[in-house]
Design a protein around this motif. Structure first.
Motif, PDB file in Angstrom:
ATOM      1  N   ALA A 102      20.786  20.743  42.542  1.00  0.00           N
ATOM      2  CA  ALA A 102      21.347  22.091  42.669  1.00  0.00           C
ATOM      3  C   ALA A 102      20.684  23.066  41.707  1.00  0.00           C
ATOM      4  CB  ALA A 102      22.846  22.046  42.427  1.00  0.00           C
ATOM      5  N   GLN A 103      20.123  22.533  40.595  1.00  0.00           N
ATOM      6  CA  GLN A 103      19.465  23.406  39.625  1.00  0.00           C
ATOM      7  C   GLN A 103      18.309  24.189  40.231  1.00  0.00           C
ATOM      8  OE1 GLN A 103      18.597  22.093  35.510  1.00  0.00           O
ATOM      9  NE2 GLN A 103      18.914  20.089  36.368  1.00  0.00           N
ATOM     10  N   LYS A 113      12.396  18.936  28.979  1.00  0.00           N
ATOM     11  CA  LYS A 113      13.202  17.992  28.225  1.00  0.00           C
ATOM     12  C   LYS A 113      14.046  18.751  27.198  1.00  0.00           C
ATOM     13  CE  LYS A 113      12.829  13.932  25.340  1.00  0.00           C
ATOM     14  NZ  LYS A 113      11.974  13.001  24.634  1.00  0.00           N
ATOM     15  N   GLY A 114      15.319  18.390  27.123  1.00  0.00           N
ATOM     16  CA  GLY A 114      16.191  19.053  26.154  1.00  0.00           C
ATOM     17  C   GLY A 114      16.754  20.372  26.642  1.00  0.00           C
ATOM     18  N   GLY A 115      16.423  20.752  27.895  1.00  0.00           N
ATOM     19  CA  GLY A 115      17.034  21.952  28.461  1.00  0.00           C
ATOM     20  C   GLY A 115      16.060  23.102  28.596  1.00  0.00           C
ATOM     21  N   GLY A 147      17.312  31.985  30.842  1.00  0.00           N
ATOM     22  CA  GLY A 147      16.656  33.116  31.475  1.00  0.00           C
ATOM     23  C   GLY A 147      15.288  32.828  32.053  1.00  0.00           C
ATOM     24  N   LYS A 148      14.767  31.630  31.813  1.00  0.00           N
ATOM     25  CA  LYS A 148      13.458  31.316  32.381  1.00  0.00           C
ATOM     26  C   LYS A 148      13.654  30.952  33.856  1.00  0.00           C
ATOM     27  CE  LYS A 148       9.444  28.393  31.188  1.00  0.00           C
ATOM     28  NZ  LYS A 148       8.322  29.243  31.524  1.00  0.00           N
ATOM     29  N   ASP A 193      16.439  21.967  33.663  1.00  0.00           N
ATOM     30  CA  ASP A 193      16.637  20.940  32.636  1.00  0.00           C
ATOM     31  C   ASP A 193      16.208  19.570  33.153  1.00  0.00           C
ATOM     32  OD1 ASP A 193      17.931  23.069  31.578  1.00  0.00           O
ATOM     33  OD2 ASP A 193      19.951  22.238  31.803  1.00  0.00           O
ATOM     34  N   ALA A 194      15.595  18.811  32.269  1.00  0.00           N
ATOM     35  CA  ALA A 194      15.251  17.434  32.615  1.00  0.00           C
ATOM     36  C   ALA A 194      16.521  16.577  32.558  1.00  0.00           C
ATOM     37  CB  ALA A 194      14.215  16.901  31.636  1.00  0.00           C
ATOM     38  N   ILE A 195      16.431  15.367  33.109  1.00  0.00           N
ATOM     39  CA  ILE A 195      17.570  14.457  33.050  1.00  0.00           C
ATOM     40  C   ILE A 195      17.555  13.783  31.694  1.00  0.00           C
ATOM     41  CG2 ILE A 195      18.557  12.351  34.027  1.00  0.00           C
ATOM     42  CD1 ILE A 195      17.132  13.164  36.641  1.00  0.00           C
ATOM     43  N   SER A 196      18.669  13.864  30.962  1.00  0.00           N
ATOM     44  CA  SER A 196      18.626  13.256  29.637  1.00  0.00           C
ATOM     45  C   SER A 196      18.623  11.740  29.773  1.00  0.00           C
ATOM     46  CB  SER A 196      19.801  13.722  28.785  1.00  0.00           C
ATOM     47  OG  SER A 196      21.000  13.365  29.407  1.00  0.00           O
ATOM     48  N   GLY A 197      17.787  11.083  28.988  1.00  0.00           N
ATOM     49  CA  GLY A 197      17.658   9.633  29.063  1.00  0.00           C
ATOM     50  C   GLY A 197      16.621   9.190  30.070  1.00  0.00           C
ATOM     51  N   ALA A 198      16.072  10.129  30.846  1.00  0.00           N
ATOM     52  CA  ALA A 198      15.063   9.738  31.831  1.00  0.00           C
ATOM     53  C   ALA A 198      13.830  10.612  31.653  1.00  0.00           C
ATOM     54  CB  ALA A 198      15.620   9.861  33.242  1.00  0.00           C
TER      55      ALA A 198
END
Lengths: 204, 204, 246
Positions: C181-182, C201-203, C207-208, C213-218
């Motif tokens: 959905a992002q 990674k890390g969000g 505003g960009k 965001d990347a998936i945390s842990g992956a």
């Protein structure tokens, strides 16, 4: 450089035991002491080195969709990939038997120290796994396949020797009765696996 | 049902469980236990494959030449695995199941339980007991798979069969449970529990 | 009979192998059409999900025939594009021909060298265009579809699939609707000096417009998907920036 990267990666990052858990059965069964573990490890390296390039050629010239085009245009559309499991395992089983006979005949000393572990290798998932990964990753040439085979073998050998060394020391420890033997071994391997995860993501 | 048949069926599920007692088929049990769904599909396919290959090998047992028996067994097992895969892929209803399974399908071939039961049981027994032995070992294997998957999914993702359970209560997922090494440690704990109850299984 | 003689062993092995190969060849060839139909419906339902025509799981429940019908009714055309953004062919809309995973895999080499490339764009009647992406995740290939609005910049939706990413971690690219959905409403920006689109990674910075965001842990799966998206977007750059309306 490409080769060195692939080699290091297949030993540490894509370690057959700690990243994919392949070849676990013999890994747990034959890691009671360092000497036999060393023997089995070397046998695995040898078998990977022989069968993986061979299966690479088999995949490239027989199994892949369109691989038979060297026989003429009529065969270009043939896709035999559904036979890959069976042919890979047949090559592995056949070579296990051949290697066993050759070693028995020409190197009797090695055979007596290693002999009983050779038949075990046919059912070692690490060997078939190596071939299946090779197919999935589509190595560019046979050199890469061989380097990958060697690296994976070394990784497996390293893992089994390390576990055997720990188990030799463990036998002096006071382990709860229910965990003695195989139970504590599982937990040890789990902890080693967590340690190996530190290598993840390394590339040269 | 006579006592011997009953023993054939019950033994592999508890006292001679392929994973916790015989230590066979570990490789695949680690990879597929992150979610209950995958574990269930894997358990069912292994039950079919072990049962059928034991039956076929038992029917052939008097004709198989001793020297090539490993190759013949592997060919039979590989055939069964490919058949299961092909059939699952062909029906609209089972196609998504096969997608779930596809990665692990190759692993069933080298699942030591299948080969182990053929070697140890099917080659020396009549077809019907062999079929039952194969099925029962599949069940014993599946049972452990599902126990491990239950804990890993519940604490790792907070869900069961994809339905939020713990996560609905505001639980923070424990990412460590999802990582493969935790499967080993969990199996270690299951062994501990089992051997604390069945003291005769303890090792010295 | 002596089952240990050499002749018997050789004959027996040969017979078993030939027999097994024959059974498998028969089964495989007789089931192939059904398997291909399933594979095709799977691919189309992924494209439809990316283009925001319903959800993948709903299509699965409706069955193959419904998926094909809907696709045929709503597709305007499916064209093949070469490296310079020109039309190099067409996929028959009447047959609902699509590029499945194996074709994408084959094209992936061409996409990387930028030579002999022939990649599909699925253009729907409502103006949405869907382009595929393909690359390597942590354990195996990852691929998927990105749907663009008629301006060919704004992302309408996306769907991703993978072969063997860790379920619950990397597997989220497929299983977690929140990840997909992002993409909705983000843009592809070829003027961005770093990357046309990035998975951070890390969000993603607030505003960009061309990052999520990347998936945390992956980390590795996210990185692989990021690369797959940028390599393939790069291949489509000539087409996407050409403004086909003119």
């Amino acid at each position: 450089m490409e080769y060195i990267n692939l080699f290091v990666k297949s030993i540490f990052v894509d370690n057959m035991i700690f990243a994919y858990f392949l070849g676990m059965c013999s890994y747990l069964a034959v890691s009671k002491n360092v000497k036999t573990a060393n023997g089995l490890g070397i046998a695995v390296i040898a078998m990977l080195l022989i069968t993986l390039p061979l299966n690479y050629l088999l995949n490239k010239f027989v199994l892949q969709p369109g691989a038979l085009s060297w026989l003429g245009d009529k065969f270009a559309g043939v896709d035999l990939s559904f036979l890959s499991f069976i042919l890979f395992i047949a090559v592995i089983a056949a070579f296990t038997q051949v290697v066993e006979m050759v070693v028995e005949k020409f190197l009797p000393a090695l055979y007596s120290s290693l002999g009983i572990y050779l038949p075990l290798i046919a059912v070692n998932c690490a060997i078939l796994g190596g071939s299946l990964f090779m197919q999935q990753r589509e190595f560019g040439n046979i050199g890469e396949a061989a380097v990958y085979a060697f690296g994976s073998g070394i990784g497996w050998w390293l893992a089994i020797v390390a576990l055997a060394a720990i188990r030799e020391k463990l036998s002096y420890s006071n382990v709860p009765a229910g965990l003695k033997g195989i139970g504590i071994t599982f937990i040890t391997v789990g902890l080693m696996g967590i340690a190996f995860m530190a290598f993840m993501g390394i590339s040269l | 049902m006579n006592a011997k048949l009953k023993e054939t069926i019950l033994n592999p599920i508890l006292k001679g469980n392929p994973i916790t007692v015989l230590v066979l088929g570990i490789c695949s049990s680690l990879a597929v236990t992150v979610e209950l769904k995958g574990a269930l599909v894997m358990a069912l396919s292994v039950i079919v494959v072990t049962g059928m290959s034991s039956l076929i090998c038992s029917l052939l047992r008097k004709t198989i030449p001793n020297r090539v028996r490993i190759i013949i067994q592997l060919v039979v097992v590989a055939m069964m695995v490919i058949l299961v895969d092909q059939v699952l892929k062909s029906f609209e209803a089972t196609f998504p199941l096969d997608k779930q399974l596809s990665v692990y399908i190759g692993l069933i071939i080298t699942n030591c339980i299948v080969m182990g039961r053929i070697e140890a049981f099917a080659l020396g027994n009549k077809p019907i007991p062999s079929l039952l032995d194969g099925l029962a070992n599949g069940v014993g294997y599946g049972l452990i798979l599902i126990i491990v998957a239950f804990f890993r999914e519940l604490f790792g993702s907070g869900t069961l069969f994809g339905i939020p359970v713990l996560s609905a209560l505001g639980y923070t997922n424990n990412g460590l449970m999802i990582l493969p090494p935790m499967a080993l440690i969990l199996i270690g704990c299951i062994i501990w529990v089992q051997r604390s109850i069945q003291k005769d299984l303890q090792e010295n | 009979m002596n089952t240990n003689s050499n002749v018997y062993t050789v004959i027996y092995t040969t017979v078993v192998c030939v027999l097994v190969a024959a059974i498998l060849a028969f089964v495989s060839s007789s089931l192939k059409p059904k398997q291909d139909a399933n594979e095709k419906a799977e691919t189309i339902s992924q494209i439809l999900t990316a283009a925001q025509f319903g959800e993948k799981s709903e299509w699965q429940a409706k069955g193959n025939a419904a998926v094909l019908d809907f696709y045929k009714q709503n597709i305007a055309e499916a064209v093949l594009i070469d490296a310079s953004g020109n039309r190099a062919g067409e996929l028959s809309a009447a047959d609902a021909a699509v590029y499945g995973k194996s074709e994408l895999k084959a094209q992936n080499y061409n996409v990387k060298d930028g030579k002999d490339m022939k990649v599909p764009v699925y253009i729907f009647k409502n103006g949405v265009s869907v382009i595929p992406v393909y690359g390597a995740g942590l354990w195996g290939p990852v691929w998927g579809y990105i749907a663009l609005q008629s301006d060919l910049k704004t992302i309408a939706g996306a769907y991703f699939d993978h072969e063997s990413e860790t379920p619950g971690l990397g597997g989220k690219i497929k299983d977690d609707p929140a990840f997909r959905a992002q993409f909705k409403g983000k843009t592809v920006d070829f003027n961005d000096s770093k990357a046309a689109f990035s998975i951070v990674k890390g969000g993603a910075p607030a505003g960009k417009a061309n990052a999520i965001d990347a998936i945390s842990g992956a980390t590795m799966t996210s990185r692989g998907l990021d690369e797959a998206i940028n390599v393939w977007l790069g291949a489509y750059k000539a087409y996407l920036t050409k403004n086909p309306e003119e």
